[in-house]
Design an enzyme around this catalytic site. Structure first.
Site, PDB file in Angstrom:
ATOM      1  N   MET A  28       0.842  -1.198   0.000  1.00 14.21           N
ATOM      2  CA  MET A  28       0.000   0.000   0.000  1.00 14.21           C
ATOM      3  C   MET A  28       0.878   1.249   0.000  1.00 14.21           C
ATOM      4  O   MET A  28       0.444   2.330   0.409  1.00 14.21           O
ATOM      5  CB  MET A  28      -0.951  -0.008   1.198  1.00 14.21           C
ATOM      6  N   GLY A  29       2.135   1.084  -0.463  1.00 13.23           N
ATOM      7  CA  GLY A  29       3.020   2.231  -0.569  1.00 13.23           C
ATOM      8  C   GLY A  29       3.689   2.581   0.745  1.00 13.23           C
ATOM      9  O   GLY A  29       3.731   1.778   1.679  1.00 13.23           O
ATOM     10  N   ALA A  30       4.246   3.813   0.800  1.00 11.98           N
ATOM     11  CA  ALA A  30       5.038   4.252   1.955  1.00 11.98           C
ATOM     12  C   ALA A  30       6.093   3.195   2.261  1.00 11.98           C
ATOM     13  O   ALA A  30       6.219   2.706   3.381  1.00 11.98           O
ATOM     14  CB  ALA A  30       4.148   4.517   3.164  1.00 11.98           C
ATOM     15  N   LEU A  31       6.859   2.837   1.244  1.00 11.72           N
ATOM     16  CA  LEU A  31       7.759   1.692   1.326  1.00 11.72           C
ATOM     17  C   LEU A  31       8.897   1.917   2.313  1.00 11.72           C
ATOM     18  O   LEU A  31       9.425   3.024   2.443  1.00 11.72           O
ATOM     19  CB  LEU A  31       8.330   1.385  -0.061  1.00 11.72           C
TER      20      LEU A  31
ATOM     21  N   GLN B 103      -2.746 -12.237   7.938  1.00  9.18           N
ATOM     22  CA  GLN B 103      -2.909 -12.018   6.501  1.00  9.18           C
ATOM     23  C   GLN B 103      -2.269 -13.152   5.712  1.00  9.18           C
ATOM     24  O   GLN B 103      -2.864 -13.682   4.759  1.00  9.18           O
ATOM     25  CB  GLN B 103      -2.276 -10.681   6.109  1.00  9.18           C
TER      26      GLN B 103
ATOM     27  N   HIS C 211       9.564  -3.712   2.916  1.00  9.25           N
ATOM     28  CA  HIS C 211       9.099  -3.902   1.541  1.00  9.25           C
ATOM     29  C   HIS C 211      10.270  -4.219   0.611  1.00  9.25           C
ATOM     30  O   HIS C 211      10.150  -5.046  -0.305  1.00  9.25           O
ATOM     31  CB  HIS C 211       8.385  -2.640   1.042  1.00  9.25           C
TER      32      HIS C 211
ATOM     33  N   VAL D  54      11.285  -7.819   9.003  1.00  7.13           N
ATOM     34  CA  VAL D  54      12.477  -6.968   9.066  1.00  7.13           C
ATOM     35  C   VAL D  54      12.306  -6.008  10.236  1.00  7.13           C
ATOM     36  O   VAL D  54      11.249  -5.394  10.400  1.00  7.13           O
ATOM     37  CB  VAL D  54      12.674  -6.194   7.750  1.00  7.13           C
TER      38      VAL D  54
ATOM     39  N   ASP E 274       2.742  -9.804   8.997  1.00  8.57           N
ATOM     40  CA  ASP E 274       1.285  -9.883   8.995  1.00  8.57           C
ATOM     41  C   ASP E 274       0.880 -11.354   8.949  1.00  8.57           C
ATOM     42  O   ASP E 274       0.437 -11.876   7.922  1.00  8.57           O
ATOM     43  CB  ASP E 274       0.714  -9.126   7.797  1.00  8.57           C
TER      44      ASP E 274
ATOM     45  N   ASP F 236      12.244  -0.614   4.505  1.00 10.94           N
ATOM     46  CA  ASP F 236      13.170  -1.721   4.265  1.00 10.94           C
ATOM     47  C   ASP F 236      12.481  -3.083   4.289  1.00 10.94           C
ATOM     48  O   ASP F 236      12.971  -4.040   3.675  1.00 10.94           O
ATOM     49  CB  ASP F 236      14.296  -1.705   5.301  1.00 10.94           C
TER      50      ASP F 236
END
Length: 618
Positions: free
Chosen positions: A360-363, A487, A367, A510, A484, A365
């Site tokens: 969902m963006g706002a990446l 999820q 991601h 991480v 998650d 480390d």
């Protein structure tokens, strides 16, 4: 030739390599006469001079014609042609003992000699040779695999005993398996230790062999005495984070030094095999095994296999990938697609397997770790950036969620060879052109617990967009973070239940240096709240300590709860639970095997989650 002493034989050595010259010396020491030896290379002739002094160097046919016992110590691939060629020359003699030292073959390969009345024997010493006198003392007590027709088997056994060895009778059909086992254990051990020495040398260790010798020696002694019960190390403990860290550093070193390119692939292959053996032995559970196999997914051409019920649920795929490593290919030029039509057009130009990373963006480390892992999984990588409104029950939370697409794309492009091929960044109208979709995916009872209880409808929205993105991207592999855990479990269940042809790979959480799990929401914490949030990871560590000490589920939960009870008042705990990693239901106090310790809290208005996989021992 007949030897001068009764019962003694005239021995001819064909192939005075490391094995032939040493065994010839041993037969000579037991009273037999070595009447000739063949040696083509200078090294072979030197060995004859050193180990068989006074023995004439002859042509192969001359050696055979002079000998009562012919010792064939030639490479495996040369043996068949040599025996047949000598038969064509009429060199073999009735009653002559023909002995070969190949581990691969039994006596069938000596058929042309046996056809004229020669006595076929196969003896293979289970040791490595230096081709020097040092080998002579090592022959004492050395096992020899002996294969021969029943009536003459005692002759082969007697020869082995004469040179100080211990005969082990092996049937003809077992020779290929026997030789493969010995070559795998001995030859590949040299490769493995050599790789470790190269790594240590690169780390600045002056004498890698000195450092490795006690550890490798103890490991070898342990396994030959106790079998696989001697297994230790991170795989046997289900320590996924450590294995992932190993792969990260080995991958980086291989990228920097082409001389180490074989090391990560060897590590992956052996760690996968170790995972399977640890699972069979009950050292780790199916959950830990699957997590390890996910992390160890091969970077050389095929995905890791799922294990146990996870395999049956569809967690693995038969899809294969292009054999090229991402680091062997030019750095991709990351493009951006904003519509499904642009995505489909770009996807059509991606031959071979594709891995997808959904964000969902706002990446951060975390991601980046997903993207790097995806690069190890497939030839092409697609990253999706979509703030999915179906996952937000609170309009204010949706509105405040950070949207940093330009920065995200720049960060992904900066990954060089690990950069994705494509970023798919659709708007809500593009994904849901008619507004809220009329058909959605239900997460079922699992989706109503834990995060689902605090965020009703969240997992229905998550599964709906995940399934839609899987249909749009059509990936062979989808990467999801272990952070998650709920999820991850739901996505795996959906993929399995709906027969989606995508393999779901979990990537370890991480963390910051102080233990805080990376999250896009961390940016909304001030310094004080961030310090307070460390209680979550501290609680997980406390639970892990109790699990590793062999305590039961109740003690694990109590240790974690004690930490949370002493946390900063700004930490409002939502739940702490110890659950089955696949079904996400609480485990009993006497549970054993793989579990996940979950925690969630609201810290100064910011919701945070974390978890850690554990193994409970009986």
């Amino acid at each position: 030739m007949n030897s001068s002493r009764p019962g003694r034989l005239g021995v001819g050595v064909v192939g005075a390599g490391r094995v032939g010259a040493v065994l010839g010396n041993a037969l000579r020491a037991s009273g037999h006469a070595v009447v000739g030896a063949s040696g083509v290379s200078a090294a072979s002739r030197d060995r004859i001079e050193m180990l068989l002094p006074g023995v004439p160097v002859l042509e192969v046919q001359q050696v055979v014609e002079r000998s009562e016992l012919v010792l064939l110590a030639v490479p495996d691939d040369a043996l068949t042609e040599l025996v047949s060629g000598l038969a064509a020359l009429g060199a073999w003699q009735p009653g002559q003992l023909v002995v070969h030292t190949s581990g691969r073959y039994g006596t069938a390969v000596l058929g042309p000699a046996a056809a004229v009345g020669a006595i076929p024997l196969a003896i293979h010493p289970a040791m490595t040779f230096t081709g020097t006198s040092l080998d002579l003392t090592r022959l004492v007590g050395c096992p020899f695999a002996v294969t021969a027709p029943g009536p003459v088997l005692p002759i082969g056994e007697a020869l082995v005993v004469e040179i100080g060895g211990e005969p082990v009778v092996l049937r003809e059909s077992a020779r290929p398996t026997y030789h493969a086992a010995l070559a795998h254990a001995s030859n590949h051990l040299v490769t493995l230790v050599g790789q470790a020495e190269r790594l240590l040398a690169g780390a600045g260790v002056e004498d890698p062999g000195y450092l490795l010798a006690p550890l490798v020696g103890a490991s070898l002694d342990g396994v030959v005495r106790s079998g696989e019960a001697a297994l230790t190390g991170p795989v046997s403990r289900g320590d996924v984070g450590t294995v992932a860290a190993h792969l990260e550093v080995l991958g980086r070193l291989a990228a920097e030094d082409p001389g180490l390119v074989d090391v990560p692939r060897t590590y992956r292959a052996l760690a996968r095999a170790t995972t399977q053996r640890a699972l069979v032995a009950g050292r780790i559970g199916e959950g830990a095994a699957q997590q390890l196999l996910d992390v160890l997914a091969d970077d050389g051409g095929r995905p890791a296999d799922a294990v146990g019920p996870l395999a049956a649920s569809g967690a693995s795929s038969t899809a294969t990938r292009a054999p090229a490593s991402p680091r062997d290919l030019p750095a991709p030029v990351t493009s951006v697609a904003r519509t499904t039509a642009e995505l489909r057009a770009a996807r059509a130009d991606m031959p071979g397997d594709v891995a997808v990373v959904m964000t969902m963006g706002a990446l951060h480390d975390g991601h980046v770790a997903l993207v790097r892992a995806a690069r190890r999984e497939a030839r092409h990588v697609v990253v999706t950036v979509f703030v999915n409104p179906l996952q937000f029950g609170d309009a204010a939370d949706l509105a405040s969620y950070p949207r940093t697409l330009d920065d995200d794309v720049a960060a992904l492009r900066a990954l060089g060879p690990d950069a994705p091929d494509l970023v798919f960044a659709p708007s809500a109208d593009e994904m849901y052109p008619g507004g809220t979709p009329r058909v959605t995916v239900s997460a079922g009872p699992v989706g109503a617990a834990y995060e689902g209880a605090s965020r009703p409808g969240h997992f229905d929205g998550m599964l709906t967009v995940v399934l839609k993105l899987l249909h749009l991207v059509q990936p062979a592999v989808a990467m999801f973070g272990q952070k998650d855990a709920q999820q991850l479990a739901l996505v795996r269940a959906m993929v399995g239940d709906l027969d989606v042809p995508t393999r779901v790979v979990a990537v370890p959480t991480v963390r910051e240096a102080d233990g805080l799990a990376l999250s896009s929401r961390n940016a909304r914490l001030d310094a004080g709240a961030r310090d307070a949030a460390l209680a979550l990871s501290a609680a997980l560590r406390a639970g892990r300590v109790r699990a590793e000490a062999g305590d039961d589920a109740g003690a694990v939960l109590a240790a974690a709860q004690d930490v949370l009870d002493g946390a900063d008042p700004r930490v409002a705990v939502d739940y702490l639970a110890l659950v089955d990693p696949a079904r996400m239901v609480p485990v009993d106090v006497d549970a054993t095997g793989q579990v996940v310790l979950l925690v969630a809290a609201v810290v100064d208005g910011v919701r945070l989650i974390d978890n850690t996989p554990l193994e409970l021992h009986p």
